[in-house]
Motif scaffolding. Structure first.
Motif, PDB file in Angstrom:
ATOM      1  N   MET A   1       0.820  -1.221   0.000  1.00  9.99           N
ATOM      2  CA  MET A   1       0.000   0.000   0.000  1.00  9.99           C
ATOM      3  C   MET A   1       0.851   1.267   0.000  1.00  9.99           C
ATOM      4  N   THR A   2       2.088   1.130   0.556  1.00 14.81           N
ATOM      5  CA  THR A   2       2.978   2.301   0.582  1.00 14.81           C
ATOM      6  C   THR A   2       3.180   2.854  -0.816  1.00 14.81           C
ATOM      7  N   VAL A   3       3.268   1.933  -1.797  1.00 15.54           N
ATOM      8  CA  VAL A   3       3.462   2.358  -3.186  1.00 15.54           C
ATOM      9  C   VAL A   3       2.347   3.304  -3.592  1.00 15.54           C
ATOM     10  N   PHE A  43      -8.176   8.412  -0.850  1.00 17.97           N
ATOM     11  CA  PHE A  43      -9.412   7.900  -0.245  1.00 17.97           C
ATOM     12  C   PHE A  43      -9.469   6.380  -0.319  1.00 17.97           C
ATOM     13  N   VAL A  44      -9.177   5.857  -1.518  1.00 24.12           N
ATOM     14  CA  VAL A  44      -9.348   4.421  -1.714  1.00 24.12           C
ATOM     15  C   VAL A  44      -8.310   3.645  -0.921  1.00 24.12           C
ATOM     16  N   LEU A  49      -7.122   0.189   3.784  1.00 22.46           N
ATOM     17  CA  LEU A  49      -6.413  -0.081   5.028  1.00 22.46           C
ATOM     18  C   LEU A  49      -7.375  -0.395   6.166  1.00 22.46           C
ATOM     19  N   ALA A  50      -8.618   0.106   6.039  1.00 27.87           N
ATOM     20  CA  ALA A  50      -9.594  -0.139   7.110  1.00 27.87           C
ATOM     21  C   ALA A  50      -9.995  -1.604   7.112  1.00 27.87           C
ATOM     22  N   GLU A  51     -10.417  -2.075   8.259  1.00 28.15           N
ATOM     23  CA  GLU A  51     -10.796  -3.483   8.409  1.00 28.15           C
ATOM     24  C   GLU A  51     -12.174  -3.559   9.057  1.00 28.15           C
TER      25      GLU A  51
ATOM     26  N   ALA C 118      -9.817   5.686  13.050  1.00 31.84           N
ATOM     27  CA  ALA C 118      -9.062   4.674  12.331  1.00 31.84           C
ATOM     28  C   ALA C 118      -9.872   3.544  11.699  1.00 31.84           C
ATOM     29  N   PRO C 119     -10.799   2.914  12.386  1.00 32.85           N
ATOM     30  CA  PRO C 119     -11.381   1.707  11.784  1.00 32.85           C
ATOM     31  C   PRO C 119     -12.285   1.979  10.603  1.00 32.85           C
TER      32      PRO C 119
END
Lengths: 102, 99, 314, 103
Positions: A1-3, A43-44, A49-51, C118-119
């Motif tokens: 994701m860093t990319v 945004f995407v 990254l959210a779970e 965060a979540p």
């Protein structure tokens, strides 16, 4: 994701610089589009990254894409009118000096 | 691994060289007409092989039909585009290479 | 996808940066526009990698369809002497200023993004998905939880169309020198497929990626293709009335759905229990149709007129 | 076989990146447009392979849209943009005959 995060940053800078410094208005419009894409990317990536996967940023970006198209279309219509006016002044000697007198 | 898997996989892999050759043509051929020739043919053969290969692997008729639809649409698009670009290029006075 | 995935992402990022650079800095305007179109194409791949198939669909449909057609069609009027100017950028726009300034802005934005809860809202969306009337989270957000955004978005599109039409009559396009017989055939052959795919995407929207946005964009692109293939638009200046009504149909229906909730003593855009599913489908059809028509209206670049498009028809 | 697909997507993306040289070099507008056409075909294959690698078959729809809209850019290019590159066409507005249409 860093990319993708760094990609968003770099695209943001390219778009910002182009938007403020390009002389040709079409190039400015393209830079604006690059800029919005960078924001969408941010945004995407955050949604990714959210779970669990966050659907709200996706919906916002979809809305944003349509708004970007509207902006682009209005800007292009204006650009075409401006170019038409400039061409008239360039190529039509009968028109005389326009705009300066009024 | 079943036979269908093998056949499908081999077809997909067989399709890839066509893309590489198409790009080679795009880069090395001397003018618009020859490049059109390279792309419109090679890429679509590659796409056809990949679509049918994946369709066989998926073992689902609906998916196979959808993939074939994608191939047919791409064939229509590239055939029309190639024709239009070549005609217009000729009308604009671009001389074919070697004439 | 393991190592290959990492290489893919890196390569894609490099290609995107290169294309963005070309799109904003290429000396030739056409070169810039083609770079931007390819940029949109590769962005769709990036959305696929980021597990955002909805956005990939919209980007594929709008980037390759409406935006590409708009930019390429505008070029015919924009390639003037200005396009060949040697000094492309304002003097004094030194990178010594831009890199620190941009980095500072970027840093501030990153900080702002960092401060967000965060979540995310993924859990909340999934928790109320059962009550929303659809099975696909993005569609639920777009047409139920945040239907207000969709309403305003259609409003923005309508406003854009109004702005463009108020600029005056549509300029008649430069007619191609050699109309090919393949072009009308292409239009006739593909338009039914466009309609079919749009309907399919709309239907998919309730349980999988798809929905009103890509469907509308595909249908709008189909209409643009028909126009280019020489079909005469059925709108004439003397018959603007119905055309205007149809353009505002989507906005009117969304607004009506929103206000109906308020009238029945509930919140704005709160659907009566049990009717959310069919209502969302109805709203999707209206929104999809009006997005398609509005995109087409944007493409016309002006109010359509009686004898426009002379010569481009068969 | 399927294990090779990720590597194949990288190969195809590399193919696109190499093809970008044609966009950079031109020389004519048609060459650039052609290269963009080629990228659409490669992108379709990349998306299809990704759909099968990740098992997310909804991605096939993305490929379907690419294939459906592939013709649009070229058609717009030929019938609208290219005419301007070499001049030609009057560029009149269709409302010219109306009074006050252009002030």
């Amino acid at each position: 994701m860093t990319v993708y995060l760094s990609l968003a940053g770099v695209l943001f800078l390219i778009g910002l610089h182009g938007f403020f410094t390009a002389r040709n208005l079409l190039r400015r419009l393209l830079a604006l589009n690059v800029l919005t894409t960078a924001v969408f990317l941010l945004f995407v990536v955050m949604a990714r990254l959210a779970e669990p996967l966050d659907a709200v940023p996706h919906a916002i970006v979809l809305t944003g894409i349509v708004v970007t198209v509207s902006t682009t279309a209005v800007a292009l219509a204006l650009l075409v009118r401006i170019a038409g006016r400039m061409r008239d002044e360039d190529t039509d000697p009968a028109a005389g000096p326009r705009g300066g007198a009024g | 691994m079943s036979t269908a898997q093998w056949i499908g996989g081999l077809m997909v892999l067989a399709g890839i060289p066509f893309f590489l050759l198409g790009t080679l043509g795009l880069l090395r051929f001397p003018d618009v007409y020859t490049r059109l020739h390279a792309l419109a043919k090679a890429d679509n053969v590659g796409l056809g092989l990949v679509c049918i290969g994946l369709g066989i692997q998926s073992a689902s008729v609906t998916l196979l039909l959808k993939l074939v639809l994608i191939w047919v649409l791409m064939l229509i698009a590239s055939a029309t585009a190639a024709g239009l670009i070549a005609r217009t290029a000729l009308a604009r006075g671009l001389r074919p290479w070697g004439t | 996808m393991g190592t290959a995935g990492v290489i893919f992402d890196g390569l894609l990022a490099l290609a995107l940066v290169w294309l963005a650079w070309q799109a904003t800095r290429a000396a030739d305007l056409f070169h810039a526009v083609v770079s931007f179109i390819v940029f949109g194409l590769l962005m769709a791949l990036a959305w696929v990698r980021l597990e955002a198939p909805d956005i990939a669909l919209a980007e594929a449909a709008i980037g390759a369809g409406a935006t590409g057609a708009l930019l390429l069609s505008a070029l015919d009027r924009l390639v003037t002497r200005e396009g060949r100017r040697t000094v492309l950028y304002e003097p004094g726009a030194a990178w010594g200023f831009w890199i620190p300034a941009g980095a500072a802005l970027l840093g501030a934005l990153t900080l702002a993004a960092w401060k967000l809860p965060a979540p995310g809202l993924g859990d909340e969306v999934l928790a109320s998905l059962g009550a929303s009337g659809v099975d696909h989270p993005v569609t639920a957000v777009l047409l139920n939880f945040r239907a207000l955004d969709t309403l305003l978005e259609i409003g923005v599109l309508l406003l854009a169309a109004v702005t463009i039409w108020s600029l005056g009559r549509a300029p008649s396009p430069l007619v191609p020198v050699m109309p090919s017989p393949a072009l009308p055939a292409l239009g006739r052959l593909l338009f039914p497929v466009f309609v079919l795919v749009a309907a399919y995407l709309l239907w998919r929207g309730s349980h999988a990626p798809g929905g009103a946005f890509p469907a509308g964009a595909v249908l709008g692109a189909g209409a643009i293709l028909m126009l280019l293939a020489g079909a005469r638009p059925w709108i004439r200046s003397s018959e603007h009335g119905p055309w205007r009504w149809i353009l505002s149909l989507g906005l009117a229906m969304l607004l009506a759905a929103g206000i109906a909730g308020t009238v029945m003593g509930q919140a704005f855009f709160q659907y009566p229990p049990g009717t959310a599913g069919p209502l969302i489908l109805l709203l999707e059809v209206a929104a999809g149709l009006s997005i398609a028509l509005l995109l087409f209206a944007l493409y016309l670049r002006g109010e359509p007129c009686e004898h426009g498009y002379r010569g481009s028809g068969p | 076989m399927t294990e090779l697909y990720p590597a194949v997507t990288v190969l195809l993306l590399l193919n696109i990146v190499v093809g970008m040289v044609r966009i950079l070099r031109g020389p004519t507008a048609a060459d650039r447009m052609l290269a963009a056409e080629m990228f659409a075909t490669s992108a379709v294959v990349i998306v299809l392979l990704m759909a099968f690698v990740t098992g997310n078959l909804a991605l096939i729809d993305v490929a379907l849209i690419f294939a459906l809209l592939a013709a649009l850019a070229s058609v717009t290019f030929v019938s609208r943009a290219w005419s301007a590159m070499t001049g030609g066409g009057s560029g009149a507005e269709c409302g010219d005959d109306e009074p006050g249409g252009r002030s």
